[in-house]
Design an enzyme around this catalytic site. Structure first.
Site, PDB file in Angstrom:
ATOM      1  N   LYS A   1       0.817  -1.214   0.000  1.00 53.65           N
ATOM      2  CA  LYS A   1       0.000   0.000   0.000  1.00 53.65           C
ATOM      3  C   LYS A   1       0.856   1.273   0.000  1.00 53.65           C
ATOM      4  CE  LYS A   1      -4.183  -2.065   1.948  1.00 53.65           C
ATOM      5  NZ  LYS A   1      -3.702  -3.447   2.233  1.00 53.65           N
TER       6      LYS A   1
HETATM    7  C1  LIG Z   1      -4.449  -4.590   1.718  1.00 56.47           C
HETATM    8  C2  LIG Z   1      -3.709  -5.891   1.736  1.00 56.47           C
HETATM    9  C3  LIG Z   1      -4.087  -6.986   0.928  1.00 56.47           C
HETATM   10  C4  LIG Z   1      -5.313  -6.947   0.059  1.00 56.47           C
HETATM   11  O1  LIG Z   1      -5.168  -6.110  -1.048  1.00 56.47           O
HETATM   12  P1  LIG Z   1      -6.453  -5.651  -1.896  1.00 56.47           P
HETATM   13  O2  LIG Z   1      -5.966  -4.618  -2.829  1.00 56.47           O
HETATM   14  O3  LIG Z   1      -7.413  -5.063  -0.856  1.00 56.47           O
HETATM   15  O4  LIG Z   1      -7.017  -6.848  -2.532  1.00 56.47           O
HETATM   16  C5  LIG Z   1      -3.308  -8.140   0.944  1.00 56.47           C
HETATM   17  N1  LIG Z   1      -2.231  -8.234   1.741  1.00 56.47           N
HETATM   18  C6  LIG Z   1      -1.837  -7.206   2.552  1.00 56.47           C
HETATM   19  C7  LIG Z   1      -0.641  -7.400   3.429  1.00 56.47           C
HETATM   20  C8  LIG Z   1      -2.549  -6.005   2.578  1.00 56.47           C
HETATM   21  O5  LIG Z   1      -2.155  -5.007   3.384  1.00 56.47           O
END
Ligand SMILES: *Cc1c(COP(=O)(O)O)cnc(C)c1O
Length: 434
Positions: A107
């Site tokens: 993210k």
């Molecule tokens: C947010 C997140 C996900 C999921 O990603 P999406 O884009 O919501 O499908 C998977 N793994 C981790 C570690 C995350 O922080």
């Protein structure tokens, strides 16, 4: 570029509006009206390009009409101050490591890009009014957004989190930053934090007092830049002569990350097929099997960032493929794993290869181990560093995961937060004084 809403009842928006608003007026998700194909020549030479060069080309296809080339160049290069390497785990299974950013999860890429794009628009408006980002978090979103915006001039971030309900490792990543980041510790649960943020956006007096915006993961400026690292993964695999039958596997919760990969595919990225790996929250998996999309309350699992019972970005995928179940299920397959299977996978992979999976990446690895056909090469996203889930990982593998220095630095920092009740009147009174 213009952006329309997946619900089809909101006015068309330009990029600036789509970024500041996040969600369209009809509560739909913004979609770019066109997805520009990249020229064959780009793919022919991609293995000779750096990650940043590749990302800038991809960014130009989405944002080039709306952002000056020099500014977009700086935004991309500044966002990608860290690498997203592809690493072999075992046989024909590779991992795209997305945890080399400041908060050790993917993210970071979207959050850093959005912060810099928002700053660009603020500067262009030239009224020098501070923009305030409000974000409610149950853990990981808060740290990515706070660090993405850290030190970005003209923007202040308020992170609201539920007291005693985020892990100490998560908490230190947004409460120790200072500068333009304020952590607000709410005496309540995550839903209370979210309600405070929603009420703030709807309060006329507050909005007249200060400029408010959200940094939700459905924001086009957070989700589209995630396409960058899929192009880079292809380039790095092509460099090794392994890119001909590539399967991309994405551990998914809200489906933003895989959606960015699918946008890349629409731009011409030669990925043969995709796998969406889920934990026990199997709504998309069921949709692929039955054609019925039936949201459910989320279940708590070991891979908790994927505990989503009604993935927002399903609306984008549905729209992208003209609501066709046949098209969607021809390109994407699914997988779903229980906590017990996740534990087993982590142990098996560690024993066979020495690679330490985090519980989210474990779903991706196993989906490739189960689903790769002869001749195919698989890449799964390692969406977070295992040290982010140190207690669980140590317990499952019987090891002592090393904490990377940048995480240790957060843990040494001094916690600073503002105590807040879950009453909107208190939160409003606080913001009116800022
Ligand atoms: C947010 C997140 C996900 C999921 O990603 P999406 O884009 O919501 O499908 C998977 N793994 C981790 C570690 C995350 O922080």
């Amino acid at each position: 570029m213009k952006y329309y809403s997946t619900n089809g009842k909101a006015p068309i928006a330009d990029l600036h509006k789509a970024v500041v608003k996040g969600l369209a007026e009809d509560r739909g998700l913004y979609m770019p009206e066109r997805i520009n194909k990249l020229p064959q020549e780009f793919f022919d030479n991609i293995e000779k390009m750096s990650f940043q060069e590749i990302a800038y080309t991809v960014a130009s296809a989405f944002f080039g009409e709306d952002v000056d080339p020099d500014a977009l160049h700086d935004i991309v290069y500044d966002t990608l101050a860290f690498d997203c390497p592809v690493v072999n785990v075992k046989d024909n299974i590779y991992t795209l490591e997305l945890f080399h950013g400041p908060t050790l999860a993917f993210k970071d890429v979207g959050a850093r890009f959005m912060a810099r794009l928002l700053q660009y628009f603020i500067k262009k408006e030239n009224n020098h009014k501070q923009v305030n980002v409000l974000v409610a978090t149950s853990g990981d979103t808060g740290s990515a957004v706070a660090n993405g915006f850290l030190g970005v001039e003209g923007i202040h971030v308020y992170v609201l989190y539920p007291k005693g309900k985020v892990s100490p490792i998560q908490e230190c990543q947004f409460t120790t930053l200072g500068k333009n980041i304020t952590a607000i510790e709410v005496d309540g649960v995550f839903d209370d934090c979210q309600a405070l943020v929603k009420n703030a956006f709807m309060d006329a007096e507050l909005n007249a007092h200060m400029k408010l915006t959200s940094a939700n993961s459905i924001n086009v400026a957070r989700f589209l830049p995630q396409a960058f690292y899929y192009f880079n993964a292809y380039a790095r695999m092509k460099e090794q002569g392994k890119a001909d039958n590539l399967v991309m596997c994405v551990p998914s919760g809200n489906f933003g990350n895989i959606c960015a990969a699918l946008f890349g595919h629409e731009m011409g990225l030669p990925i043969k097929r995709f796998i969406a790996a889920n934990n026990a929250n199997d709504i998309f998996y069921k949709y692929l099997q039955t054609g019925q999309y039936e949201p459910k309350p989320s279940k708590q699992t070991l891979a908790n960032a994927m505990d989503v019972g009604d993935p927002s970005n399903f609306a984008r995928i549905y729209d992208l493929y003209g609501k066709s179940h046949a098209k969607i299920s021809a390109l994407i397959s699914g997988a779903t794993y229980t906590d017990e299977q996740i534990r087993e996978t982590m142990r098996e992979c560690y024993k066979a290869s020495g690679y330490i999976l985090d519980p989210h990446g474990a779903c991706g690895y196993q989906a490739l181990a189960d689903g790769l056909q002869p001749g195919e090469v698989g890449v799964f996203c390692e969406t977070a560093h295992p040290a982010k889930f140190k207690e669980k990982v140590d317990e499952i593998l019987g090891i002592d995961v090393t904490i990377p220095e940048r995480l240790a630095a957060f843990m040494r920092g001094e916690k600073q937060s503002v105590a807040m009740s879950k009453d909107f009147a208190d939160f409003k009174a606080y913001l009116m004084k800022q």
